[in-house]
Motif scaffolding. Sequence first.
Motif, PDB file in Angstrom:
ATOM      1  N   ALA A  40       0.659   2.636  10.774  1.00 52.94           N
ATOM      2  CA  ALA A  40      -0.722   1.990  10.919  1.00 52.94           C
ATOM      3  C   ALA A  40       0.077   0.859   9.926  1.00 52.94           C
ATOM      4  O   ALA A  40      -1.158   0.067   8.842  1.00 52.94           O
ATOM      5  CB  ALA A  40      -1.373   3.075   9.413  1.00 52.94           C
ATOM      6  N   GLY A  41       1.190   0.608   9.797  1.00 59.79           N
ATOM      7  CA  GLY A  41       1.708  -0.206   8.239  1.00 59.79           C
ATOM      8  C   GLY A  41       1.681  -0.038   7.075  1.00 59.79           C
ATOM      9  O   GLY A  41       1.653  -1.227   6.321  1.00 59.79           O
ATOM     10  N   ILE A  42       1.528   1.381   6.700  1.00 63.29           N
ATOM     11  CA  ILE A  42       1.872   1.635   5.102  1.00 63.29           C
ATOM     12  C   ILE A  42       3.302   2.208   4.868  1.00 63.29           C
ATOM     13  O   ILE A  42       4.144   2.656   5.433  1.00 63.29           O
ATOM     14  CB  ILE A  42       1.281   2.550   4.570  1.00 63.29           C
ATOM     15  N   GLY A  43       3.857   1.216   3.970  1.00 64.28           N
ATOM     16  CA  GLY A  43       4.754   1.197   3.540  1.00 64.28           C
ATOM     17  C   GLY A  43       5.367   2.202   2.403  1.00 64.28           C
ATOM     18  O   GLY A  43       6.821   2.469   1.774  1.00 64.28           O
ATOM     19  N   TYR A  44       4.697   2.598   1.818  1.00 63.97           N
ATOM     20  CA  TYR A  44       5.100   3.606   0.449  1.00 63.97           C
ATOM     21  C   TYR A  44       4.181   4.991   0.266  1.00 63.97           C
ATOM     22  O   TYR A  44       2.851   4.878   1.152  1.00 63.97           O
ATOM     23  CB  TYR A  44       5.078   3.093  -0.921  1.00 63.97           C
ATOM     24  N   VAL A  45       4.766   6.019  -0.396  1.00 63.44           N
ATOM     25  CA  VAL A  45       4.041   6.895  -0.249  1.00 63.44           C
ATOM     26  C   VAL A  45       4.307   7.556  -1.638  1.00 63.44           C
ATOM     27  O   VAL A  45       5.281   8.447  -2.248  1.00 63.44           O
ATOM     28  CB  VAL A  45       4.022   8.327   0.820  1.00 63.44           C
ATOM     29  N   LEU A  46       3.274   8.170  -1.979  1.00 65.65           N
ATOM     30  CA  LEU A  46       3.668   8.943  -2.648  1.00 65.65           C
ATOM     31  C   LEU A  46       3.533  10.492  -2.820  1.00 65.65           C
ATOM     32  O   LEU A  46       3.335  11.091  -1.511  1.00 65.65           O
ATOM     33  CB  LEU A  46       2.447   9.220  -3.568  1.00 65.65           C
ATOM     34  N   ILE A  47       5.008  11.080  -3.339  1.00 61.83           N
ATOM     35  CA  ILE A  47       5.546  12.390  -3.257  1.00 61.83           C
ATOM     36  C   ILE A  47       5.211  13.157  -4.843  1.00 61.83           C
ATOM     37  O   ILE A  47       6.494  12.630  -5.325  1.00 61.83           O
ATOM     38  CB  ILE A  47       7.062  12.583  -2.278  1.00 61.83           C
ATOM     39  N   GLY A  48       5.151  14.086  -4.310  1.00 58.56           N
ATOM     40  CA  GLY A  48       5.441  15.242  -5.748  1.00 58.56           C
ATOM     41  C   GLY A  48       4.723  14.610  -7.242  1.00 58.56           C
ATOM     42  O   GLY A  48       4.723  15.601  -7.995  1.00 58.56           O
ATOM     43  N   LEU A  75       0.819  -1.467   0.144  1.00 64.07           N
ATOM     44  CA  LEU A  75       0.004   0.551  -0.078  1.00 64.07           C
ATOM     45  C   LEU A  75       0.705   1.213   0.219  1.00 64.07           C
ATOM     46  O   LEU A  75       2.178   1.070   0.564  1.00 64.07           O
ATOM     47  CB  LEU A  75      -1.128   0.180   1.438  1.00 64.07           C
ATOM     48  N   ALA A  76       0.568   2.287  -0.481  1.00 59.65           N
ATOM     49  CA  ALA A  76       0.933   3.248  -0.523  1.00 59.65           C
ATOM     50  C   ALA A  76      -0.079   4.808  -0.484  1.00 59.65           C
ATOM     51  O   ALA A  76      -1.160   4.367  -0.859  1.00 59.65           O
ATOM     52  CB  ALA A  76       1.499   3.977  -1.822  1.00 59.65           C
ATOM     53  N   ALA A  77      -0.169   5.956   0.977  1.00 61.99           N
ATOM     54  CA  ALA A  77      -0.370   6.703   0.669  1.00 61.99           C
ATOM     55  C   ALA A  77      -0.019   7.346  -0.798  1.00 61.99           C
ATOM     56  O   ALA A  77       0.909   7.403  -1.061  1.00 61.99           O
ATOM     57  CB  ALA A  77       0.191   7.950   1.975  1.00 61.99           C
ATOM     58  N   GLN A  78      -1.243   8.062  -0.910  1.00 65.68           N
ATOM     59  CA  GLN A  78      -1.235   9.042  -2.193  1.00 65.68           C
ATOM     60  C   GLN A  78      -0.421  10.786  -1.591  1.00 65.68           C
ATOM     61  O   GLN A  78       0.012  11.452  -2.523  1.00 65.68           O
ATOM     62  CB  GLN A  78      -2.439   9.871  -2.111  1.00 65.68           C
ATOM     63  N   ASN A  79      -0.028  10.666   0.098  1.00 68.05           N
ATOM     64  CA  ASN A  79       0.662  11.881   0.247  1.00 68.05           C
ATOM     65  C   ASN A  79       1.180  12.024   1.434  1.00 68.05           C
ATOM     66  O   ASN A  79       0.310  10.954   2.163  1.00 68.05           O
ATOM     67  CB  ASN A  79      -0.425  13.283   0.092  1.00 68.05           C
ATOM     68  N   CYS A  80       2.084  12.909   2.283  1.00 65.49           N
ATOM     69  CA  CYS A  80       2.155  12.479   3.591  1.00 65.49           C
ATOM     70  C   CYS A  80       2.185  14.334   3.952  1.00 65.49           C
ATOM     71  O   CYS A  80       3.027  14.855   2.549  1.00 65.49           O
ATOM     72  CB  CYS A  80       3.214  11.612   4.000  1.00 65.49           C
ATOM     73  N   SER A  81       2.544  15.178   5.146  1.00 62.27           N
ATOM     74  CA  SER A  81       2.987  15.809   5.270  1.00 62.27           C
ATOM     75  C   SER A  81       4.560  16.493   5.475  1.00 62.27           C
ATOM     76  O   SER A  81       4.897  15.290   5.469  1.00 62.27           O
ATOM     77  CB  SER A  81       2.293  16.736   6.716  1.00 62.27           C
ATOM     78  N   ASP A  82       4.995  17.391   4.999  1.00 64.42           N
ATOM     79  CA  ASP A  82       6.623  18.052   5.326  1.00 64.42           C
ATOM     80  C   ASP A  82       6.526  17.970   6.901  1.00 64.42           C
ATOM     81  O   ASP A  82       7.490  17.751   6.718  1.00 64.42           O
ATOM     82  CB  ASP A  82       7.133  18.848   4.720  1.00 64.42           C
ATOM     83  N   VAL A  93      10.651   5.105   7.743  1.00 69.66           N
ATOM     84  CA  VAL A  93      10.668   3.892   6.837  1.00 69.66           C
ATOM     85  C   VAL A  93       9.592   3.902   6.550  1.00 69.66           C
ATOM     86  O   VAL A  93       9.342   2.487   6.044  1.00 69.66           O
ATOM     87  CB  VAL A  93      10.867   2.616   7.919  1.00 69.66           C
ATOM     88  N   VAL A  94       8.827   4.806   5.905  1.00 66.01           N
ATOM     89  CA  VAL A  94       8.004   4.854   4.717  1.00 66.01           C
ATOM     90  C   VAL A  94       8.535   5.248   2.858  1.00 66.01           C
ATOM     91  O   VAL A  94       9.901   6.083   2.660  1.00 66.01           O
ATOM     92  CB  VAL A  94       6.848   5.829   4.905  1.00 66.01           C
ATOM     93  N   SER A  95       8.789   4.085   1.917  1.00 65.45           N
ATOM     94  CA  SER A  95       9.484   4.397   0.602  1.00 65.45           C
ATOM     95  C   SER A  95       8.811   5.844  -0.012  1.00 65.45           C
ATOM     96  O   SER A  95       7.261   5.182  -0.437  1.00 65.45           O
ATOM     97  CB  SER A  95       9.882   3.326  -0.255  1.00 65.45           C
ATOM     98  N   PRO A  96       9.744   7.147  -0.243  1.00 61.83           N
ATOM     99  CA  PRO A  96       8.645   7.663  -1.431  1.00 61.83           C
ATOM    100  C   PRO A  96       8.797   7.378  -2.595  1.00 61.83           C
ATOM    101  O   PRO A  96       9.371   6.406  -3.184  1.00 61.83           O
ATOM    102  CB  PRO A  96       9.429   8.986  -1.517  1.00 61.83           C
ATOM    103  N   ILE A  97       7.744   7.104  -3.658  1.00 64.44           N
ATOM    104  CA  ILE A  97       7.358   7.397  -5.067  1.00 64.44           C
ATOM    105  C   ILE A  97       7.287   8.253  -4.924  1.00 64.44           C
ATOM    106  O   ILE A  97       6.633   8.664  -5.231  1.00 64.44           O
ATOM    107  CB  ILE A  97       5.767   6.369  -5.370  1.00 64.44           C
ATOM    108  N   PHE A  98       8.637   8.935  -5.714  1.00 68.92           N
ATOM    109  CA  PHE A  98       9.020  10.415  -5.855  1.00 68.92           C
ATOM    110  C   PHE A  98       8.607  10.692  -7.818  1.00 68.92           C
ATOM    111  O   PHE A  98       9.073  10.337  -8.415  1.00 68.92           O
ATOM    112  CB  PHE A  98      10.101  10.691  -6.239  1.00 68.92           C
ATOM    113  N   CYS A  99       7.476  11.132  -8.203  1.00 64.19           N
ATOM    114  CA  CYS A  99       7.010  11.887  -9.507  1.00 64.19           C
ATOM    115  C   CYS A  99       7.299  12.773  -9.523  1.00 64.19           C
ATOM    116  O   CYS A  99       7.997  14.485  -9.186  1.00 64.19           O
ATOM    117  CB  CYS A  99       5.748  11.661  -8.805  1.00 64.19           C
ATOM    118  N   CYS A 100       7.724  12.599 -10.923  1.00 60.14           N
ATOM    119  CA  CYS A 100       9.200  13.917 -11.392  1.00 60.14           C
ATOM    120  C   CYS A 100       7.822  13.838 -13.038  1.00 60.14           C
ATOM    121  O   CYS A 100       7.852  13.140 -13.745  1.00 60.14           O
ATOM    122  CB  CYS A 100      10.328  14.203 -11.561  1.00 60.14           C
ATOM    123  N   GLY A 101       8.554  15.381 -14.085  1.00 61.36           N
ATOM    124  CA  GLY A 101       8.048  15.261 -15.235  1.00 61.36           C
ATOM    125  C   GLY A 101       7.394  16.530 -15.655  1.00 61.36           C
ATOM    126  O   GLY A 101       7.140  17.824 -14.678  1.00 61.36           O
TER     127      GLY A 101
END
Length: 253
Positions: A89-97, A64-71, A123-131
């Motif tokens: 909550a046991g969430i391993g990933y989060v979308l950032i950017g 699972l990934a959250a769609q965002n987190c706070s800075d 220890v939450v892995s970012p999925i870092f978006c760019c484009g």
Amino acid sequence: MRKKIVAGNWKMNKLMDEAVALTSELVNMVNDEVQGDVKVILCPPALYLPVIKRYIEDSSRFDLAAQNCSDKVSGAFTGEISAAMLQSAGIGYVLIGHSERRQYFNESNAVLAEKVNTALANVVSPIFCCGESLEQRQNSDYIGFVKNQLTESLFHLTPEQLQAVVIAYEPIWAIGTGLTASAEQAQEMHAALRGHIAEKYGREVAEEISILYGGSVTAASAAELFASPDIDGGLVGGASLKSREFTNIIKAR
């Protein structure tokens, strides 16, 4: 060997019963049909994360990934969700950017760097978006523009920290438009980004980073895109809301 990943970003879609039904369908289809070691990451609205987690926890293919987190770490920030909360909550990933966060919420590269920092610290892995936008692609050094997003938001990390990050290249001009970058266009950018990482951190580190393509990925386009040497999977939007279409994309990986 780089992780092969297909992530589905549900954005602000699905009611609770629809989200549960979609998850159940996906788990059954993927477990029955998908071969290989591809990791499937679902990105539902934050409200649904604990519920969806119960439906995927028996399948090692899913995360699972959250769609965002706070800075921010914690405090009086009504409506925000911290990386520490995701970790608890046991969430391993989060979308950032994601481009929508950049566009609609004015998230700068500096703010995204702080989000990356707090995610990794918990220890939450970012999925870092760019484009890049269509205007940037047509009128500027679009490769340099996207490289700079990595430079300003990721290149303060240690090599070990960077290896916990997944990168998702999403040409903004191909999100929700029905347009898809050709496999050649996507590979060009992915190779440039991997080369940019190699210049900073060395080729060995660069070869460990999974770089996903995001931009109106469909079952019809996925196989050619995923066959490219520097494309390690996809960040899928609208097609991830349809269990059959999304499963077919995962199978293409």
